[in-house]
Structure formats: C-alpha cells, structure tokens
Write a protein that holds these residues in place. Structure first.
Motif, PDB file in Angstrom:
ATOM      1  N   MET A 151       0.817  -1.189   0.000  1.00  0.00           N
ATOM      2  CA  MET A 151       0.000   0.000   0.000  1.00  0.00           C
ATOM      3  C   MET A 151       0.865   1.258   0.000  1.00  0.00           C
ATOM      4  O   MET A 151       0.608   2.179  -0.744  1.00  0.00           O
ATOM      5  N   ILE A 152       1.884   1.265   0.846  1.00  0.00           N
ATOM      6  CA  ILE A 152       2.778   2.420   0.874  1.00  0.00           C
ATOM      7  C   ILE A 152       3.577   2.490  -0.425  1.00  0.00           C
ATOM      8  O   ILE A 152       3.823   3.579  -0.942  1.00  0.00           O
ATOM      9  N   ASN A 153       3.961   1.340  -0.952  1.00  0.00           N
ATOM     10  CA  ASN A 153       4.703   1.327  -2.210  1.00  0.00           C
ATOM     11  C   ASN A 153       3.873   1.917  -3.339  1.00  0.00           C
ATOM     12  O   ASN A 153       4.409   2.625  -4.204  1.00  0.00           O
ATOM     13  N   GLN A 154       2.565   1.637  -3.352  1.00  0.00           N
ATOM     14  CA  GLN A 154       1.700   2.208  -4.383  1.00  0.00           C
ATOM     15  C   GLN A 154       1.628   3.724  -4.246  1.00  0.00           C
ATOM     16  O   GLN A 154       1.662   4.436  -5.254  1.00  0.00           O
ATOM     17  N   ARG A 155       1.530   4.202  -3.026  1.00  0.00           N
ATOM     18  CA  ARG A 155       1.477   5.654  -2.828  1.00  0.00           C
ATOM     19  C   ARG A 155       2.776   6.313  -3.260  1.00  0.00           C
ATOM     20  O   ARG A 155       2.769   7.376  -3.878  1.00  0.00           O
ATOM     21  N   ILE A 156       3.890   5.690  -2.939  1.00  0.00           N
ATOM     22  CA  ILE A 156       5.183   6.234  -3.360  1.00  0.00           C
ATOM     23  C   ILE A 156       5.280   6.245  -4.876  1.00  0.00           C
ATOM     24  O   ILE A 156       5.747   7.218  -5.475  1.00  0.00           O
TER      25      ILE A 156
END
Length: 75
Positions: A1-6
């Motif tokens: 999820m954080i990787n997608q936001r980044i």
C-alpha cells in the motif's frame, strides 16, 4: 500500500516535470519541491523534538492521535 502511494507520488512528480515547457518552470518546480520537502522534514523534527522536551504533554497527544487515526481508518 505504501509502495503504491510512493509510486503515485513519483509518477506525479515526473509528469509535472515533463509538462514544464521551459527551464524556468522546471527550476520553479524544483524549488517548490525542495521547500515542501524541507517543511515536511522540519515538521517531523519538531514532533520528535517536542516528544523529548515535554513528554508529559506531547506523548499522550501522540497516543490519542494514533488511536483516533486507527478508529478513523476502521470507519
């Protein structure tokens, strides 16, 4: 999820950079990016510093914000 936001943030930055027509716009975008990054880093430093200088006040505030955020995410 954080990787997608980044990935979304990096994609936005690249698109904004590529849409700049002139060197002046690219320089302005870079300066704005540096100012935003510096403000985020200064805010994070301030939060950490306050936790160590006045822990009786700020640590309960941090815990309450964390608990409220977890409750908000479950809504």
């Amino acid at each position: 999820m954080i990787n997608q936001r980044i990935e979304h943030v990096v994609k936005f930055i690249r698109e904004a950079r590529d849409e700049a027509d002139s060197l002046g716009e690219r320089i302005l975008f870079f300066v704005a990016f540096l100012l935003i990054g510096t403000a985020v880093a200064a805010f994070a430093y301030l939060l950490c510093m306050l936790a160590f200088t006045a822990p009786k006040v700020f640590i309960p505030i941090y815990f309450s914000i964390f608990i409220l955020w977890q409750g908000y995410k479950h809504l």
